[in-house]
Design an enzyme around this catalytic site. Structure first.
Site, PDB file in Angstrom:
ATOM      1  CB  SER A   1       1.608   8.716  13.876  1.00 54.76           C
ATOM      2  OG  SER A   1       0.417   7.538  13.787  1.00 54.76           O
TER       3      SER A   1
ATOM      4  CG  ASP B   1      -4.729   7.600  17.287  1.00 52.13           C
ATOM      5  OD1 ASP B   1      -4.373   8.465  16.485  1.00 52.13           O
ATOM      6  OD2 ASP B   1      -4.616   6.363  16.980  1.00 52.13           O
TER       7      ASP B   1
ATOM      8  CB  ALA C   1       1.136  10.507   6.666  1.00 56.46           C
TER       9      ALA C   1
ATOM     10  CG  PHE D   1       1.056   6.314   8.622  1.00 54.69           C
ATOM     11  CD1 PHE D   1       2.098   7.110   9.206  1.00 54.69           C
ATOM     12  CD2 PHE D   1       0.641   5.074   9.476  1.00 54.69           C
ATOM     13  CE1 PHE D   1       2.348   6.827  10.288  1.00 54.69           C
ATOM     14  CE2 PHE D   1       1.082   4.846  10.617  1.00 54.69           C
ATOM     15  CZ  PHE D   1       1.901   5.827  11.229  1.00 54.69           C
ATOM     16  N   GLY D   2       1.937   5.081   4.998  1.00 58.38           N
ATOM     17  CA  GLY D   2       3.092   3.873   4.591  1.00 58.38           C
ATOM     18  C   GLY D   2       4.139   4.509   3.908  1.00 58.38           C
TER      19      GLY D   2
ATOM     20  N   GLY E   1       1.006  -1.146  -0.025  1.00 59.81           N
ATOM     21  CA  GLY E   1       0.240  -0.022   0.003  1.00 59.81           C
ATOM     22  C   GLY E   1       0.838   0.943  -0.158  1.00 59.81           C
TER      23      GLY E   1
ATOM     24  CE  LYS F   1      -7.431   6.819  15.310  1.00 59.24           C
ATOM     25  NZ  LYS F   1      -7.423   7.507  14.024  1.00 59.24           N
TER      26      LYS F   1
ATOM     27  NE  ARG G   1      -6.588   9.955   5.252  1.00 55.77           N
ATOM     28  CZ  ARG G   1      -6.292   8.653   4.942  1.00 55.77           C
ATOM     29  NH1 ARG G   1      -6.684   7.818   4.004  1.00 55.77           N
ATOM     30  NH2 ARG G   1      -4.833   8.035   5.217  1.00 55.77           N
TER      31      ARG G   1
END
Length: 330
Positions: A135, A241, A137, A12-13, A8, A188, A252
């Site tokens: 976290s 989070d 990205a 974030f990846g 993916g 969350k 998002r």
């Protein structure tokens, strides 16, 4: 030095791939879009998902999953929660069983209500590690100080992942409560989506503080019922989070909620955001789950009505405020 493959090519990846490349690891990214693959390999960018970044030469993108995972020491599932099972099935027979699978997705599987680590284990015999926490990205890519949690049923693998990712700007803790880590990270998203709705309506800080606090109660109530530890929900993958996703425009979920609160339909919002909004899927999944386990999730319940039953958001807030009186503790 390790070889790490990300399945993916999302934001974030990609940010984590850059982080590991800077630590002198060999990094592969598999993506089903040839445009993403070419952008990474030719332009050293991934503008579809995360703009204004330079991707190091140590990162190579592939359009073939078998090529991408060849000789990998670790495989990171950097895909949305709803495709975790199908991607895990694709991996079967392509990697040795001792290669750790690291999941950075947040959610539960729709209709089965299973945690993502359980879904992965049903398809693969590999050890599974969950990497979760506050976290964005965009901030990880800029090397802004960030802290996450690694969890696994076999904690020696969580410690491996801790060592793999730790840098001076990216701190990783371990936590053996994998149930709590996964449930906190999933619910969350629902609360963050609701926070965006409140912003879209035009409510203020008092309203958001109330939502986040009662949302924290909702997260911990369900998480403890499912076997998680109370202290986990007040840590990075719960409270941490929750804070970051409810307050940042990088989120998002919050951005989508904002548009819904302003009167846009869910379908139009998802088109405009252009990426998966996990809170929508999580809301549906946890709404179904709460009905099965008979546990109170009033925020999730009302958000579900806004998303899927055309409930007016402002009316929904009023109904939440006028529920029967109760003690804060319960």
């Amino acid at each position: 030095m390790s070889k790490v493959t990300f399945l993916g090519g999302g934001s974030f990846g990609t940010a984590l791939a850059i982080l590991l490349a800077k630590k002198n690891n060999i990094v592969s990214i598999y993506d089903r879009s040839i445009n993403v693959v070419n952008d990474i390999n030719i332009n050293r960018k991934n503008d579809k998902f995360i703009k204004n970044l330079t991707i190091l030469e140590e990162v190579t993108a592939f359009n073939d999953i078998e090529e991408a995972v060849k000789d990998a020491d670790y495989v990171v599932l950097a895909v949305p929660s709803h495709v975790i099972r199908s991607v895990s099935k694709q991996l079967k027979g392509k990697i040795p069983d001792n290669i750790p699978i690291i999941s950075i997705a947040k959610g539960i599987e729709e209709h089965t209500d299973k945690r993502l680590s359980v879904v992965i284990k049903e398809e693969l015999d590999n050890p599974v590690v969950i990497l979760s926490g506050p976290s964005h990205a965009e901030e990880v890519a800029l090397e802004l100080p960030t802290a996450l949690v690694a969890s696994s049923e076999k904690m020696e693998y969580a410690s491996e992942v801790q060592n793999l990712f730790m840098t001076s700007s990216f701190r990783v803790y371990t936590n053996d409560d994998i149930i709590g880590v996964e449930i906190g990270g999933a619910i969350k998203n629902i609360i963050a989506l609701a926070a965006g709705v409140l912003d879209g309506i035009g409510y203020g800080d008092n309203t958001k503080a109330a939502l986040m606090t009662r949302g924290m109660k909702e997260i911990s109530r369900v998480g403890i019922h499912l076997g998680g530890k109370a202290e986990t929900f007040y840590g990075l993958t719960g409270m941490g989070d929750l804070i970051v996703t409810c307050t940042s425009m990088h989120s998002r979920n919050r951005r989508a909620g904002l548009l819904i609160g302003q009167g846009l339909s869910v379908d139009k919002v998802l088109d405009e955001v252009g990426m998966v909004v996990e809170g929508v899927k999580a809301c549906k999944a946890f709404y179904e789950l709460k009905e099965k386990i008979n546990i109170s999730m009033p925020i999730t319940d009302m958000l579900y009505k806004v998303l899927f039953e055309d409930k007016n958001p402002k009316q929904g807030v009023e109904e939440l405020m006028l529920r029967d009186k109760k003690s804060e503790i319960f």
